[in-house]
Scaffold this motif. Sequence first.
Motif, PDB file in Angstrom:
ATOM      1  N   GLN A   1       0.837  -1.188   0.000  1.00  0.00           N
ATOM      2  CA  GLN A   1       0.000   0.000   0.000  1.00  0.00           C
ATOM      3  C   GLN A   1       0.881   1.251   0.000  1.00  0.00           C
ATOM      4  OE1 GLN A   1      -2.501  -0.884   3.487  1.00  0.00           O
ATOM      5  NE2 GLN A   1      -4.211  -1.199   2.082  1.00  0.00           N
ATOM      6  N   ILE A   2       0.273   2.420  -0.259  1.00  0.00           N
ATOM      7  CA  ILE A   2       1.024   3.669  -0.338  1.00  0.00           C
ATOM      8  C   ILE A   2       0.500   4.630   0.721  1.00  0.00           C
ATOM      9  CG2 ILE A   2       1.684   5.619  -1.790  1.00  0.00           C
ATOM     10  CD1 ILE A   2       0.467   2.623  -3.591  1.00  0.00           C
TER      11      ILE A   2
ATOM     12  N   LYS B   1      -7.966  27.197  -3.567  1.00  0.00           N
ATOM     13  CA  LYS B   1      -8.548  25.922  -3.145  1.00  0.00           C
ATOM     14  C   LYS B   1      -7.377  25.030  -2.749  1.00  0.00           C
ATOM     15  CE  LYS B   1     -12.310  26.315  -6.510  1.00  0.00           C
ATOM     16  NZ  LYS B   1     -11.749  27.484  -7.223  1.00  0.00           N
ATOM     17  N   GLN B   2      -7.364  24.543  -1.524  1.00  0.00           N
ATOM     18  CA  GLN B   2      -6.200  23.816  -1.026  1.00  0.00           C
ATOM     19  C   GLN B   2      -6.629  22.746  -0.035  1.00  0.00           C
ATOM     20  OE1 GLN B   2      -2.483  25.927   0.110  1.00  0.00           O
ATOM     21  NE2 GLN B   2      -2.766  25.029   2.106  1.00  0.00           N
ATOM     22  N   VAL B   3      -5.926  21.605  -0.062  1.00  0.00           N
ATOM     23  CA  VAL B   3      -6.141  20.549   0.912  1.00  0.00           C
ATOM     24  C   VAL B   3      -4.785  19.957   1.271  1.00  0.00           C
ATOM     25  CG1 VAL B   3      -6.553  18.816  -0.890  1.00  0.00           C
ATOM     26  CG2 VAL B   3      -7.371  18.392   1.433  1.00  0.00           C
ATOM     27  N   THR B   4      -4.568  19.751   2.561  1.00  0.00           N
ATOM     28  CA  THR B   4      -3.350  19.126   3.079  1.00  0.00           C
ATOM     29  C   THR B   4      -3.776  17.968   3.979  1.00  0.00           C
ATOM     30  OG1 THR B   4      -2.128  21.217   3.017  1.00  0.00           O
ATOM     31  CG2 THR B   4      -1.236  19.466   4.405  1.00  0.00           C
ATOM     32  N   THR B   5      -3.271  16.765   3.694  1.00  0.00           N
ATOM     33  CA  THR B   5      -3.736  15.601   4.441  1.00  0.00           C
ATOM     34  C   THR B   5      -2.707  14.484   4.335  1.00  0.00           C
ATOM     35  OG1 THR B   5      -5.580  14.051   4.712  1.00  0.00           O
ATOM     36  CG2 THR B   5      -4.964  14.637   2.470  1.00  0.00           C
ATOM     37  N   LYS B   6      -2.974  13.389   5.039  1.00  0.00           N
ATOM     38  CA  LYS B   6      -2.162  12.173   4.997  1.00  0.00           C
ATOM     39  C   LYS B   6      -3.111  10.990   4.882  1.00  0.00           C
ATOM     40  CE  LYS B   6       1.397   9.555   7.458  1.00  0.00           C
ATOM     41  NZ  LYS B   6       2.255   9.485   8.653  1.00  0.00           N
ATOM     42  N   VAL B   7      -2.926  10.175   3.851  1.00  0.00           N
ATOM     43  CA  VAL B   7      -3.847   9.067   3.589  1.00  0.00           C
ATOM     44  C   VAL B   7      -3.061   7.802   3.268  1.00  0.00           C
ATOM     45  CG1 VAL B   7      -5.741  10.517   2.777  1.00  0.00           C
ATOM     46  CG2 VAL B   7      -4.035   9.734   1.155  1.00  0.00           C
ATOM     47  N   LEU B   8      -3.723   6.663   3.470  1.00  0.00           N
ATOM     48  CA  LEU B   8      -3.184   5.354   3.118  1.00  0.00           C
ATOM     49  C   LEU B   8      -4.084   4.760   2.053  1.00  0.00           C
ATOM     50  CD1 LEU B   8      -1.123   3.053   3.705  1.00  0.00           C
ATOM     51  CD2 LEU B   8      -2.766   2.161   5.363  1.00  0.00           C
ATOM     52  N   VAL B   9      -3.522   4.467   0.867  1.00  0.00           N
ATOM     53  CA  VAL B   9      -4.302   4.001  -0.273  1.00  0.00           C
ATOM     54  C   VAL B   9      -3.639   2.741  -0.824  1.00  0.00           C
ATOM     55  CG1 VAL B   9      -5.366   4.666  -2.459  1.00  0.00           C
ATOM     56  CG2 VAL B   9      -4.788   6.418  -0.790  1.00  0.00           C
ATOM     57  N   GLU B  10      -4.454   1.789  -1.273  1.00  0.00           N
ATOM     58  CA  GLU B  10      -3.898   0.600  -1.898  1.00  0.00           C
ATOM     59  C   GLU B  10      -3.382   0.933  -3.292  1.00  0.00           C
ATOM     60  OE1 GLU B  10      -8.119  -1.154  -3.650  1.00  0.00           O
ATOM     61  OE2 GLU B  10      -6.995  -2.250  -2.136  1.00  0.00           O
ATOM     62  N   ASN B  11      -2.481   0.103  -3.791  1.00  0.00           N
ATOM     63  CA  ASN B  11      -1.875   0.334  -5.099  1.00  0.00           C
ATOM     64  C   ASN B  11      -2.945   0.363  -6.188  1.00  0.00           C
ATOM     65  OD1 ASN B  11      -0.054   0.536  -7.223  1.00  0.00           O
ATOM     66  ND2 ASN B  11       0.298  -1.661  -7.312  1.00  0.00           N
TER      67      ASN B  11
ATOM     68  N   PRO C   1      -2.639   6.675  -6.552  1.00  0.00           N
ATOM     69  CA  PRO C   1      -1.224   6.308  -6.625  1.00  0.00           C
ATOM     70  C   PRO C   1      -1.045   4.940  -7.288  1.00  0.00           C
ATOM     71  CG  PRO C   1      -2.033   5.794  -4.443  1.00  0.00           C
ATOM     72  CD  PRO C   1      -3.222   6.283  -5.252  1.00  0.00           C
ATOM     73  N   ARG C   2       0.026   4.800  -8.061  1.00  0.00           N
ATOM     74  CA  ARG C   2       0.346   3.521  -8.699  1.00  0.00           C
ATOM     75  C   ARG C   2       1.836   3.253  -8.545  1.00  0.00           C
ATOM     76  NH1 ARG C   2      -3.402   5.879 -12.246  1.00  0.00           N
ATOM     77  NH2 ARG C   2      -5.262   4.599 -12.623  1.00  0.00           N
ATOM     78  N   ILE C   3       2.165   2.046  -8.110  1.00  0.00           N
ATOM     79  CA  ILE C   3       3.563   1.648  -7.944  1.00  0.00           C
ATOM     80  C   ILE C   3       4.114   1.237  -9.298  1.00  0.00           C
ATOM     81  CG2 ILE C   3       5.136   0.051  -6.806  1.00  0.00           C
ATOM     82  CD1 ILE C   3       3.145  -0.172  -4.529  1.00  0.00           C
ATOM     83  N   LEU C   4       5.310   1.757  -9.629  1.00  0.00           N
ATOM     84  CA  LEU C   4       5.960   1.407 -10.878  1.00  0.00           C
ATOM     85  C   LEU C   4       6.918   0.250 -10.644  1.00  0.00           C
ATOM     86  CD1 LEU C   4       6.796   4.979 -12.240  1.00  0.00           C
ATOM     87  CD2 LEU C   4       4.758   3.616 -12.615  1.00  0.00           C
TER      88      LEU C   4
END
Length: 510
Positions: free
Chosen positions: A411-412, A438-448, A500-503
Amino acid sequence: MQQQGDHIIVEFVDTLLPGSLRKRLDVMDFATPVQTVETSKKGDNVRMLVKAGGRWEHSARQTGARFVLEVRALSEDEEEIAKKNRVNGGYTGDRLSLNFQDVEVRAVLQVIADFTNLNIVASDSVGGNLTLRLKDVPWDHALDIVLQAQGLDKRKTGNVIFVAPRKEMADRELLDIEAKQQISELEPLRSEVFNLNHRRVNSMSFEGMLSKRGAVSLDEISNTVTVTDIPSRLDEIRKRIQKLDAFQRQVMIEARIVEAIEAFSRNLGARFGIQNATNIGGQNLGISGNVTGSSALAGGGAASGANNMNVNLPAAAATGLLGGPAALGLSLMKINNGRLINLELSALETDRRGRVIASPRVVTAHGIEATIEQGDRVPYQQATSSGATSIRFMDATLRLRVKPLITHNGQIDMELNVNQDKIGTPINQFLPPPINTKQVTTKVLVENGGTVVIGGIFDRTENEIVNKVPMLGDIPILGSVFRNIAKVDDKRELLIFVTPRILSDNLNLQ
């Protein structure tokens, strides 16, 4: 291989993983303690995460190129034994009973050696007698009890246990350390050059790995490290460099800023009047809109010296649209002396729908912050204390700033900042133009390959404005020709998506 809670983590070093095996398997239907098996790539290694449930134990063995991990369900009796072992402080040896009265310590050690088939070597300084009675205790626990009672300590190598007094054991280990230190001080130095492929030399640290005589030289131009030290330390440094100088997996992060707009406006109005059509007595007396000759009347002026009044409440044109409202002019009737009752109705209705999409994307390595930015630098004049003016610049940009971390299960974890600025209408030349942000600041965990909505704003504006002639505009039905109505209903919704995508190593998407 290690166990963490209900998970078994197996890591295969320097191993390739075909794409067909990079998956998560659900094996709950096979009626075993194992529930899921997930295999993923981690640098040059392959990690297998096995989740089990219930009462179980695991073991592993390797034969040639085949690695076998066995997860076996425990019966209630076996689980009870495991609980007792945990209660006994982790002692797992076979149980025995000892009952001695004033017996030599060496004799007790011999009994334990015969019971366990281990080789126990006692130092010449081990002596003394003791009395003990132990019933049904693990043999390793019994051995520790004997050693503690006599102030002894043990060291195990293979199937050999060496027993000696604690101070003697500490002195032996201290002598070994001093001997190794003396050898390192006398051992000839060697130099070795390491070429780094994926890491920069200034990001590597060798603190605590060098001997007192060791030295490190970094060359940032050629990206090489030169280490001078004794051979044993060089071997450790070589292993560390091979482990750290690994290809960092890369991630492509794509953000989509979607702004949906739905605007509706309606304007209704009328112009109404009585106009002299025959110019009786050289005067035009009228209350008029904009049918024939209404331009002068609507402006409040006189045509051919006439004295005019007017009711002028037409529909207003919509902002940003070319042309005005649609109008319909009628001569309702002709009365005596050639006068006409004229009426002009105007109406405008607009319905706008739109969607604005901005899609910044950037590729960066694991743990490295990346920024992509596009926009304008807006100049404006600013007065100084001396009275002169200077030119300053203000940024109005679309910016994506992200720092991704790839977790062990693929995960990313991302620290994100997405910003979209637009230039507003300047107030005057000496003030900076307003910036719509327009602005957003955050921290997230997303699967590939997954997509997450990290922010959304919904804005709605409703207005209804009525301009009317007092009293006349309030008359039912007939009052509509003496008033102007403007109605506005604007909806605006902003959504920000991130994918997000892992290369893979060849920069293709996994």
